[in-house]
Design a protein around this motif. Structure first.
Motif, PDB file in Angstrom:
ATOM      1  N   LEU A 130       4.054  10.372  -9.458  1.00  0.00           N
ATOM      2  CA  LEU A 130       3.443  10.638 -10.760  1.00  0.00           C
ATOM      3  C   LEU A 130       2.663  11.948 -10.750  1.00  0.00           C
ATOM      4  CD1 LEU A 130       2.216   7.064 -11.768  1.00  0.00           C
ATOM      5  CD2 LEU A 130       4.165   8.335 -12.704  1.00  0.00           C
ATOM      6  N   ASP A 131       2.010  12.252  -9.642  1.00  0.00           N
ATOM      7  CA  ASP A 131       1.289  13.523  -9.530  1.00  0.00           C
ATOM      8  C   ASP A 131       2.248  14.704  -9.646  1.00  0.00           C
ATOM      9  OD1 ASP A 131      -1.178  12.336  -9.302  1.00  0.00           O
ATOM     10  OD2 ASP A 131      -1.245  12.426  -7.114  1.00  0.00           O
ATOM     11  N   ILE A 132       3.428  14.571  -9.064  1.00  0.00           N
ATOM     12  CA  ILE A 132       4.432  15.638  -9.178  1.00  0.00           C
ATOM     13  C   ILE A 132       4.848  15.820 -10.632  1.00  0.00           C
ATOM     14  CG2 ILE A 132       6.811  16.287  -8.622  1.00  0.00           C
ATOM     15  CD1 ILE A 132       6.373  14.955  -5.886  1.00  0.00           C
ATOM     16  N   LEU A 133       5.113  14.716 -11.319  1.00  0.00           N
ATOM     17  CA  LEU A 133       5.583  14.788 -12.706  1.00  0.00           C
ATOM     18  C   LEU A 133       4.540  15.434 -13.616  1.00  0.00           C
ATOM     19  CD1 LEU A 133       7.340  11.319 -13.038  1.00  0.00           C
ATOM     20  CD2 LEU A 133       8.421  13.566 -12.916  1.00  0.00           C
ATOM     21  N   LYS A 134       3.266  15.239 -13.305  1.00  0.00           N
ATOM     22  CA  LYS A 134       2.199  15.805 -14.140  1.00  0.00           C
ATOM     23  C   LYS A 134       2.191  17.323 -14.108  1.00  0.00           C
ATOM     24  CE  LYS A 134      -0.875  11.820 -13.619  1.00  0.00           C
ATOM     25  NZ  LYS A 134      -2.111  11.297 -12.973  1.00  0.00           N
ATOM     26  N   ASP A 135       2.831  17.924 -13.109  1.00  0.00           N
ATOM     27  CA  ASP A 135       2.861  19.383 -13.001  1.00  0.00           C
ATOM     28  C   ASP A 135       3.883  20.025 -13.940  1.00  0.00           C
ATOM     29  OD1 ASP A 135       0.905  19.363 -11.049  1.00  0.00           O
ATOM     30  OD2 ASP A 135       2.341  19.346  -9.389  1.00  0.00           O
ATOM     31  N   ASP A 173       0.830  -1.206   0.000  1.00  0.00           N
ATOM     32  CA  ASP A 173       0.000   0.000   0.000  1.00  0.00           C
ATOM     33  C   ASP A 173       0.864   1.254   0.000  1.00  0.00           C
ATOM     34  OD1 ASP A 173      -2.348  -1.422  -0.036  1.00  0.00           O
ATOM     35  OD2 ASP A 173      -2.692  -1.288   2.124  1.00  0.00           O
ATOM     36  N   GLU A 174       1.943   1.241   0.778  1.00  0.00           N
ATOM     37  CA  GLU A 174       2.841   2.395   0.820  1.00  0.00           C
ATOM     38  C   GLU A 174       3.533   2.591  -0.522  1.00  0.00           C
ATOM     39  OE1 GLU A 174       4.186   2.521   5.524  1.00  0.00           O
ATOM     40  OE2 GLU A 174       5.165   1.113   4.155  1.00  0.00           O
ATOM     41  N   ALA A 175       3.940   1.503  -1.146  1.00  0.00           N
ATOM     42  CA  ALA A 175       4.600   1.609  -2.449  1.00  0.00           C
ATOM     43  C   ALA A 175       3.642   2.146  -3.504  1.00  0.00           C
ATOM     44  CB  ALA A 175       5.149   0.250  -2.875  1.00  0.00           C
ATOM     45  N   THR A 176       2.381   1.721  -3.443  1.00  0.00           N
ATOM     46  CA  THR A 176       1.370   2.225  -4.371  1.00  0.00           C
ATOM     47  C   THR A 176       1.153   3.722  -4.176  1.00  0.00           C
ATOM     48  OG1 THR A 176       0.243   0.079  -4.411  1.00  0.00           O
ATOM     49  CG2 THR A 176      -1.034   1.998  -5.100  1.00  0.00           C
ATOM     50  N   GLU A 177       1.071   4.152  -2.918  1.00  0.00           N
ATOM     51  CA  GLU A 177       0.895   5.569  -2.626  1.00  0.00           C
ATOM     52  C   GLU A 177       2.102   6.384  -3.067  1.00  0.00           C
ATOM     53  OE1 GLU A 177      -0.590   9.213  -1.189  1.00  0.00           O
ATOM     54  OE2 GLU A 177      -1.551   7.326  -1.753  1.00  0.00           O
TER      55      GLU A 177
END
Length: 204
Positions: free
Chosen positions: A154-159, A144-148
């Motif tokens: 990925l959210d950072i890269l989308k910026d 779960d931690e690895a998924t998070e």
């Protein structure tokens, strides 16, 4: 990135991309733009017959398409049909052999680009010195931690601006961020003896 610019792999389309040469050809068409079998053959050190065959296979599975706006009629020009490829769990589970072949080809291509960067990094201007690096971090995580962690990165890269965005700002260079999260099953004796396995380590 819009969904129109992305291809989601299925067990069927994995059969069309699960080959090192096809992964490399598709990468070149995405990064360098339309090309011919002959020009691509020169880039990867293969015959034009080999690249022509693999381009036709990529086209059959929807990864590339003929660019009718280019060429003289004697030679076909090819372009990528999408900007990126996504492999999700259901397809990977359904076609494990093709998934492994595809992922190994991706890993080999990534390693090749790292090797090229290492050879060129000394030529970069000084302002890039603190902006690049080759790092790995050893963490102790649950699934779960690895998924998070993956989602947050990925959210950072989308910026940030994708490589194909136009116009290109002054001073911008193409930057590749390789994101690999690899659970390593089976700890070695040395790992077990580590007194602080959860402490991140960094190699440059």
């Amino acid at each position: 990135m819009t969904e129109e610019s992305r291809i989601h792999l299925s067990a069927h389309t994995l059969k069309g991309i699960a080959h090192p040469i096809r992964v490399r050809l598709l990468g070149l068409l995405r990064s360098e733009g339309p090309s011919t079998a002959t020009k691509l053959a020169e880039r990867i050190g293969q015959s034009s017959g080999v690249t022509s065959y693999h381009l036709r296979q990529l086209a059959q599975y929807g990864f590339v398409e003929e660019d009718a706006s280019l060429g003289t009629g004697r030679e076909r020009w090819w372009r990528s049909s999408h900007r990126s490829t996504t492999l999700e769990t259901p397809a990977a589970r359904e076609a494990p052999l093709e998934t492994e072949i595809y992922m190994r080809a991706i890993a080999a291509a990534s390693a090749e680009r790292v090797d090229r960067w290492l050879g060129e990094s000394v030529a970069l201007p000084p302002e890039w010195d603190d902006a690049m690096g080759l790092n790995d971090y050893a963490l102790l995580l649950t699934s779960d931690e690895a998924t998070e962690l993956t989602k947050r990165l990925l959210d950072i890269l989308k910026d940030y601006r994708p490589y194909y965005e136009q116009p290109v700002p002054e001073g911008a260079e193409r930057v590749e961020v390789q994101l690999n999260i690899m659970p390593l099953l089976g700890r070695t004796a040395a790992d077990s003896a580590d007194s602080s396995p959860a402490t991140p380590t960094e190699e440059n």
